[in-house]
Design a protein around this motif. Structure first.
Motif, PDB file in Angstrom:
ATOM      1  N   SER A   1       0.930  -1.262   0.075  1.00 60.58           N
ATOM      2  CA  SER A   1       0.073  -0.017  -0.066  1.00 60.58           C
ATOM      3  C   SER A   1       0.873   1.256  -0.248  1.00 60.58           C
ATOM      4  O   SER A   1       1.869   1.380   0.642  1.00 60.58           O
ATOM      5  CB  SER A   1      -0.796  -0.085   1.308  1.00 60.58           C
ATOM      6  N   TYR A   2       0.386   2.108  -0.849  1.00 67.15           N
ATOM      7  CA  TYR A   2       1.365   3.444  -0.724  1.00 67.15           C
ATOM      8  C   TYR A   2       0.684   4.568   0.226  1.00 67.15           C
ATOM      9  O   TYR A   2       1.201   5.490   0.125  1.00 67.15           O
ATOM     10  CB  TYR A   2       1.570   3.990  -1.921  1.00 67.15           C
ATOM     11  N   ARG A   3      -0.423   3.912   0.674  1.00 64.31           N
ATOM     12  CA  ARG A   3      -1.173   4.879   1.800  1.00 64.31           C
ATOM     13  C   ARG A   3      -0.782   4.599   3.136  1.00 64.31           C
ATOM     14  O   ARG A   3      -1.155   5.366   4.210  1.00 64.31           O
ATOM     15  CB  ARG A   3      -2.646   5.093   1.504  1.00 64.31           C
ATOM     16  N   ALA A   4      -0.605   3.237   3.421  1.00 64.86           N
ATOM     17  CA  ALA A   4      -0.495   2.449   4.817  1.00 64.86           C
ATOM     18  C   ALA A   4       0.560   1.633   4.919  1.00 64.86           C
ATOM     19  O   ALA A   4       1.071   1.210   3.850  1.00 64.86           O
ATOM     20  CB  ALA A   4      -1.816   2.317   5.227  1.00 64.86           C
ATOM     21  N   ALA A   5       0.993   1.293   5.901  1.00 66.47           N
ATOM     22  CA  ALA A   5       2.013   0.274   6.427  1.00 66.47           C
ATOM     23  C   ALA A   5       0.990  -1.083   6.357  1.00 66.47           C
ATOM     24  O   ALA A   5       1.004  -1.729   7.305  1.00 66.47           O
ATOM     25  CB  ALA A   5       2.598   0.420   7.443  1.00 66.47           C
ATOM     26  N   ALA A   6       0.614  -1.515   5.002  1.00 66.27           N
ATOM     27  CA  ALA A   6      -0.231  -2.548   5.058  1.00 66.27           C
ATOM     28  C   ALA A   6       0.298  -3.233   3.556  1.00 66.27           C
ATOM     29  O   ALA A   6       0.766  -2.447   2.659  1.00 66.27           O
ATOM     30  CB  ALA A   6      -1.688  -2.093   5.002  1.00 66.27           C
ATOM     31  N   ILE A   7      -0.486  -4.360   3.312  1.00 65.41           N
ATOM     32  CA  ILE A   7      -0.327  -5.085   2.105  1.00 65.41           C
ATOM     33  C   ILE A   7      -1.632  -4.889   1.305  1.00 65.41           C
ATOM     34  O   ILE A   7      -2.716  -5.172   1.988  1.00 65.41           O
ATOM     35  CB  ILE A   7       0.149  -6.719   2.384  1.00 65.41           C
ATOM     36  N   GLU A   8      -1.916  -4.601   0.174  1.00 59.41           N
ATOM     37  CA  GLU A   8      -3.150  -4.417  -0.574  1.00 59.41           C
ATOM     38  C   GLU A   8      -3.060  -5.834  -1.149  1.00 59.41           C
ATOM     39  O   GLU A   8      -2.265  -6.392  -1.691  1.00 59.41           O
ATOM     40  CB  GLU A   8      -3.071  -3.359  -1.707  1.00 59.41           C
ATOM     41  N   GLY A   9      -4.374  -6.249  -1.573  1.00 60.22           N
ATOM     42  CA  GLY A   9      -4.691  -7.575  -2.136  1.00 60.22           C
ATOM     43  C   GLY A   9      -5.878  -7.388  -3.012  1.00 60.22           C
ATOM     44  O   GLY A   9      -6.875  -6.728  -2.526  1.00 60.22           O
ATOM     45  N   CYS A  10      -5.968  -8.093  -3.993  1.00 59.17           N
ATOM     46  CA  CYS A  10      -7.068  -8.093  -5.035  1.00 59.17           C
ATOM     47  C   CYS A  10      -7.237  -9.474  -6.011  1.00 59.17           C
ATOM     48  O   CYS A  10      -6.200 -10.269  -5.936  1.00 59.17           O
ATOM     49  CB  CYS A  10      -7.309  -6.832  -5.770  1.00 59.17           C
TER      50      CYS A  10
ATOM     51  N   ALA B   1       1.637   3.938 -12.667  1.00 58.32           N
ATOM     52  CA  ALA B   1       1.887   2.565 -12.935  1.00 58.32           C
ATOM     53  C   ALA B   1       2.893   1.877 -12.228  1.00 58.32           C
ATOM     54  O   ALA B   1       3.116   0.779 -11.657  1.00 58.32           O
ATOM     55  CB  ALA B   1       2.186   2.579 -14.521  1.00 58.32           C
ATOM     56  N   THR B   2       4.129   2.838 -11.778  1.00 56.41           N
ATOM     57  CA  THR B   2       5.313   2.244 -11.118  1.00 56.41           C
ATOM     58  C   THR B   2       4.846   1.924  -9.786  1.00 56.41           C
ATOM     59  O   THR B   2       5.063   0.755  -9.137  1.00 56.41           O
ATOM     60  CB  THR B   2       6.195   3.193 -10.963  1.00 56.41           C
ATOM     61  N   SER B   3       3.959   2.749  -9.001  1.00 58.52           N
ATOM     62  CA  SER B   3       3.591   2.569  -7.695  1.00 58.52           C
ATOM     63  C   SER B   3       2.716   1.088  -7.575  1.00 58.52           C
ATOM     64  O   SER B   3       2.952   0.370  -6.698  1.00 58.52           O
ATOM     65  CB  SER B   3       2.889   3.640  -7.098  1.00 58.52           C
ATOM     66  N   LEU B   4       1.810   1.034  -8.460  1.00 61.32           N
ATOM     67  CA  LEU B   4       0.917  -0.159  -8.465  1.00 61.32           C
ATOM     68  C   LEU B   4       1.468  -1.576  -8.884  1.00 61.32           C
ATOM     69  O   LEU B   4       1.660  -2.544  -8.399  1.00 61.32           O
ATOM     70  CB  LEU B   4      -0.185   0.050  -9.130  1.00 61.32           C
ATOM     71  N   PHE B   5       2.094  -1.341 -10.140  1.00 57.69           N
ATOM     72  CA  PHE B   5       2.563  -2.565 -10.876  1.00 57.69           C
ATOM     73  C   PHE B   5       3.896  -3.208 -10.652  1.00 57.69           C
ATOM     74  O   PHE B   5       4.152  -4.499 -10.598  1.00 57.69           O
ATOM     75  CB  PHE B   5       2.276  -2.436 -12.337  1.00 57.69           C
ATOM     76  N   SER B   6       4.713  -2.206 -10.297  1.00 51.75           N
ATOM     77  CA  SER B   6       6.094  -2.507 -10.229  1.00 51.75           C
ATOM     78  C   SER B   6       6.516  -3.572  -9.118  1.00 51.75           C
ATOM     79  O   SER B   6       7.313  -4.480  -9.066  1.00 51.75           O
ATOM     80  CB  SER B   6       7.153  -1.473 -10.084  1.00 51.75           C
ATOM     81  N   ASP B   7       5.858  -3.477  -7.984  1.00 53.34           N
ATOM     82  CA  ASP B   7       5.863  -4.400  -6.694  1.00 53.34           C
ATOM     83  C   ASP B   7       4.582  -5.285  -6.545  1.00 53.34           C
ATOM     84  O   ASP B   7       4.670  -6.178  -5.516  1.00 53.34           O
ATOM     85  CB  ASP B   7       6.065  -3.405  -5.570  1.00 53.34           C
ATOM     86  N   SER B   8       4.039  -5.403  -7.688  1.00 53.92           N
ATOM     87  CA  SER B   8       2.649  -6.272  -7.610  1.00 53.92           C
ATOM     88  C   SER B   8       3.219  -7.739  -7.875  1.00 53.92           C
ATOM     89  O   SER B   8       3.976  -7.939  -8.715  1.00 53.92           O
ATOM     90  CB  SER B   8       1.458  -5.914  -8.364  1.00 53.92           C
ATOM     91  N   GLN B   9       2.726  -8.736  -6.988  1.00 51.21           N
ATOM     92  CA  GLN B   9       2.875 -10.117  -7.196  1.00 51.21           C
ATOM     93  C   GLN B   9       1.813 -11.127  -7.049  1.00 51.21           C
ATOM     94  O   GLN B   9       0.951 -11.011  -6.146  1.00 51.21           O
ATOM     95  CB  GLN B   9       4.004 -10.427  -5.776  1.00 51.21           C
ATOM     96  N   PRO B  10       1.683 -11.627  -8.359  1.00 49.44           N
ATOM     97  CA  PRO B  10       0.417 -12.622  -8.340  1.00 49.44           C
ATOM     98  C   PRO B  10       1.034 -14.063  -7.575  1.00 49.44           C
ATOM     99  O   PRO B  10       1.926 -14.443  -7.949  1.00 49.44           O
ATOM    100  CB  PRO B  10       0.375 -12.959  -9.736  1.00 49.44           C
ATOM    101  N   LEU B  11       0.367 -14.329  -6.496  1.00 53.52           N
ATOM    102  CA  LEU B  11       0.629 -15.420  -5.832  1.00 53.52           C
ATOM    103  C   LEU B  11      -0.420 -16.588  -5.736  1.00 53.52           C
ATOM    104  O   LEU B  11      -1.614 -16.288  -5.427  1.00 53.52           O
ATOM    105  CB  LEU B  11       0.612 -15.022  -3.973  1.00 53.52           C
ATOM    106  N   GLY B  12      -0.072 -17.804  -6.079  1.00 52.30           N
ATOM    107  CA  GLY B  12      -0.929 -18.846  -6.068  1.00 52.30           C
ATOM    108  C   GLY B  12      -1.239 -19.493  -4.670  1.00 52.30           C
ATOM    109  O   GLY B  12      -0.139 -19.538  -3.929  1.00 52.30           O
TER     110      GLY B  12
END
Length: 155
Positions: free
Chosen positions: A41-50, A76-87
């Protein structure tokens, strides 16, 4: 589209795996119903998921911004560069990446928090403080939410 509701606290095991709440797993649409997308999350010390469909919708929204503009690049950098798809494994567990755990201060427990089309994973004490602050800000500002007609024509 998935709608994530509720708060669930789960323990990480010795391998860094944590169970995605069953009610969250049930919201994940086919064909990616065993995958969650996580990012800091770039607003909080948390992990965003979707779910995958929501990250695709975010990508479509970002593509409406001028392609080579600073705003488009920053989002795009803030959202996608550190996004990770996890199975998930067959028990519905994911391995939280170390960099995301560090961002959220998660060590042995994580709280999954439904936020509609998104969910977050918090360190439990930080979540308690965040919830109290959010509720107080909402009360102080007198925030309300108008009920809009459903898009599908329902009540």
């Amino acid at each position: 589209m998935a709608t994530f509701l509720g708060t669930y606290e789960n323990r990480l095991d010795s391998k860094g795996r944590i169970s995605v709440p069953a009610l969250f797993r049930a919201q994940l649409p086919e064909p990616h119903n065993q995958t969650v997308i996580l990012f800091p999350s770039y607003r909080a010390a948390a992990i965003e998921g979707c779910a995958m469909d929501f990250i695709e919708q975010l990508g479509e929204s970002i593509s409406e911004i001028d392609l080579f503009s600073d705003d488009q690049d920053d989002l795009a950098t803030s959202l996608f560069s550190d996004s990770q798809p996890l199975g998930m494994d067959k028990e519905g567990r994911i391995v939280l990446p170390a960099e995301l755990m560090a961002h959220a201060g998660i060590t042995d427990r994580g709280c999954f928090v439904g936020k509609g089309p998104l969910f977050q994973i918090w360190q439990p004490d930080a979540l308690a403080a965040h919830k109290a602050e959010a509720r107080q800000r909402a009360r102080t500002k007198g925030l309300t939410l108008p009920i809009r007609p459903r898009r599908d024509g329902g009540a």
